[in-house]
Design an enzyme around this catalytic site. Structure first.
Site, mmCIF file in Angstrom:
data_model
loop_
_atom_site.group_PDB
_atom_site.id
_atom_site.type_symbol
_atom_site.label_atom_id
_atom_site.label_comp_id
_atom_site.label_asym_id
_atom_site.label_seq_id
_atom_site.Cartn_x
_atom_site.Cartn_y
_atom_site.Cartn_z
ATOM 1 N N LYS A 86 0.879 -1.179 0.000
ATOM 2 C CA LYS A 86 0.000 0.000 0.000
ATOM 3 C C LYS A 86 0.914 1.226 0.000
ATOM 4 C CE LYS A 86 -4.391 0.866 2.231
ATOM 5 N NZ LYS A 86 -5.203 1.069 1.055
HETATM 6 N N1 PMP Z 1 -6.915 -2.741 -3.483
HETATM 7 C C1 PMP Z 1 -6.566 -1.468 -3.275
HETATM 8 C C2 PMP Z 1 -5.834 -0.730 -4.347
HETATM 9 C C3 PMP Z 1 -6.897 -0.834 -2.067
HETATM 10 O O1 PMP Z 1 -6.537 0.443 -1.852
HETATM 11 C C4 PMP Z 1 -7.604 -1.553 -1.080
HETATM 12 C C5 PMP Z 1 -7.986 -0.893 0.210
HETATM 13 N N2 PMP Z 1 -6.999 -1.030 1.181
HETATM 14 C C6 PMP Z 1 -7.929 -2.894 -1.333
HETATM 15 C C7 PMP Z 1 -7.577 -3.449 -2.549
HETATM 16 C C8 PMP Z 1 -8.619 -3.739 -0.305
HETATM 17 O O2 PMP Z 1 -7.716 -4.103 0.712
HETATM 18 P P1 PMP Z 1 -8.187 -4.345 2.212
HETATM 19 O O3 PMP Z 1 -9.280 -5.348 2.150
HETATM 20 O O4 PMP Z 1 -6.985 -4.879 2.893
HETATM 21 O O5 PMP Z 1 -8.648 -3.046 2.732
#
Ligand code: PMP
Length: 309
Positions: free
Chosen positions: A155
């Site tokens: 991220k």
């Molecule tokens: N893909 C992206 C690009 C995101 O920003 C997110 C949000 N964090 C997700 C997928 C989903 O990830 P998570 O379930 O860990 O929030």
């Protein structure tokens, strides 16, 4: 009401949590972040943070990709977050945003030999997307950042320019969001959520090698679909046109939660209404995050309420 943040190693009033415009990460996006939700259970008068350790494990993995030396364990970050939330005293759903950044006031473009710092803040949050009626999405003309460019599995702050390009194009074209393809033309994910569909009774979602973020909600819904609904799950590449033929489709993510998709590129998905399996999965997800399903309470961290004198 005073708001707080974790900044320079302590919890301070949020006005004090400020960085210079010369900060390296402000200039180049050389940091990473997390997005975690706290869910308020009205009946129990209790705030629960969802899968906090898994979020901080991924946060530290993203930091590792960026050569960041963070002297924290996931457990320490979780404790700091709980302390912060206790002080904030939210009695509603909230969103927690940890950020790791290169704190030097230096305009060198590199990752090594810079000082890494962590800041955390939280804020109340509602539903990002119309999750009851379902969303309509298009296919983005942008492509997902490739692992050889900016690794999508982390991220990483800078890579969210890719997400913002995708989101704005989609909304300005009248969609709620978009499905973005990877460099090979296979489905990757949404602008800030993972994608999954029901095809021939199977829950299908792209693998991490399709340049997706390793989503924690994705992992959660896969487990819930298998264990609670007996749904078979396939993790495999998905073609653009295959999504048109899905019986049901949805986004999953901390922000998106479980968001049913009712149309893609102007083609109705299934009946064009929220489908039964996604509706069931969404309802189950909301019960789990609020601590209403005993079997998954290990995923929740209760936040003690600060005693007011
Ligand atoms: N893909 C992206 C690009 C995101 O920003 C997110 C949000 N964090 C997700 C997928 C989903 O990830 P998570 O379930 O860990 O929030």
């Amino acid at each position: 009401m005073t708001r707080y943040a974790y900044f320079h190693g302590e919890i301070v009033p949020i006005e004090q949590a400020k960085v210079s415009i010369m900060t390296n990460t402000f200039n180049y996006g050389t940091g990473c972040f997390g997005g975690i939700r706290g869910y308020w259970n009205e009946e129990r008068q209790q705030l629960y943070v969802f899968r906090i350790l898994d979020h901080y494990r991924r946060f530290l993995d993203s930091a590792h990709i960026l050569l960041a030396q963070l002297d924290y364990t996931p457990e320490q970050l979780a404790q700091i977050t709980v302390d912060l939330l206790s002080k904030e005293g939210w009695r509603q759903n909230c969103y927690i945003r940890p950020i790791a950044y290169k704190a030097d006031e230096s305009i060198v473009v590199r990752l090594h030999d810079l000082q890494d710092k962590v800041a955390i803040f939280s804020q109340p949050v509602g539903n990002y997307l119309p999750i009851a009626e379902g969303i309509s999405v298009g296919t983005s003309s942008w492509r997902r950042v490739d692992d050889t460019m900016i690794p999508a599995r982390g991220k990483i702050i800078g890579s969210y320019v890719n997400s913002a390009l995708i989101k704005s194009e989609a909304q300005l074209n009248g969609f709620d969001d978009a499905i973005v393809l990877n460099q090979d033309g296979h489905v990757s994910e949404g602008s800030a959520a993972n994608f999954a569909m029901i095809r021939k009774g199977v829950l299908v979602t792209p693998p991490t090698s399709s340049n997706i973020l390793e989503g924690i909600t994705r992992r959660t819904v896969i487990q819930l679909a298998q264990e609670e609904m007996g749904l078979p799950v396939e993790i495999r590449e998905i073609d653009r046109s295959e999504v048109y033929l899905a019986e049901e489709a949805f986004y999953c993510g901390t922000g998106a939660q479980v968001s049913p998709i009712v149309s893609i590129d102007h083609r109705p998905i299934g009946t064009g209404k929220v489908g039964p399996l996604v509706a069931e999965l969404q309802a189950l997800y909301f019960r789990v995050v609020k601590g209403e399903v005993e079997r998954y309470t290990d995923w929740l961290t209760p936040v003690p309420q600060a005693v007011t004198a």
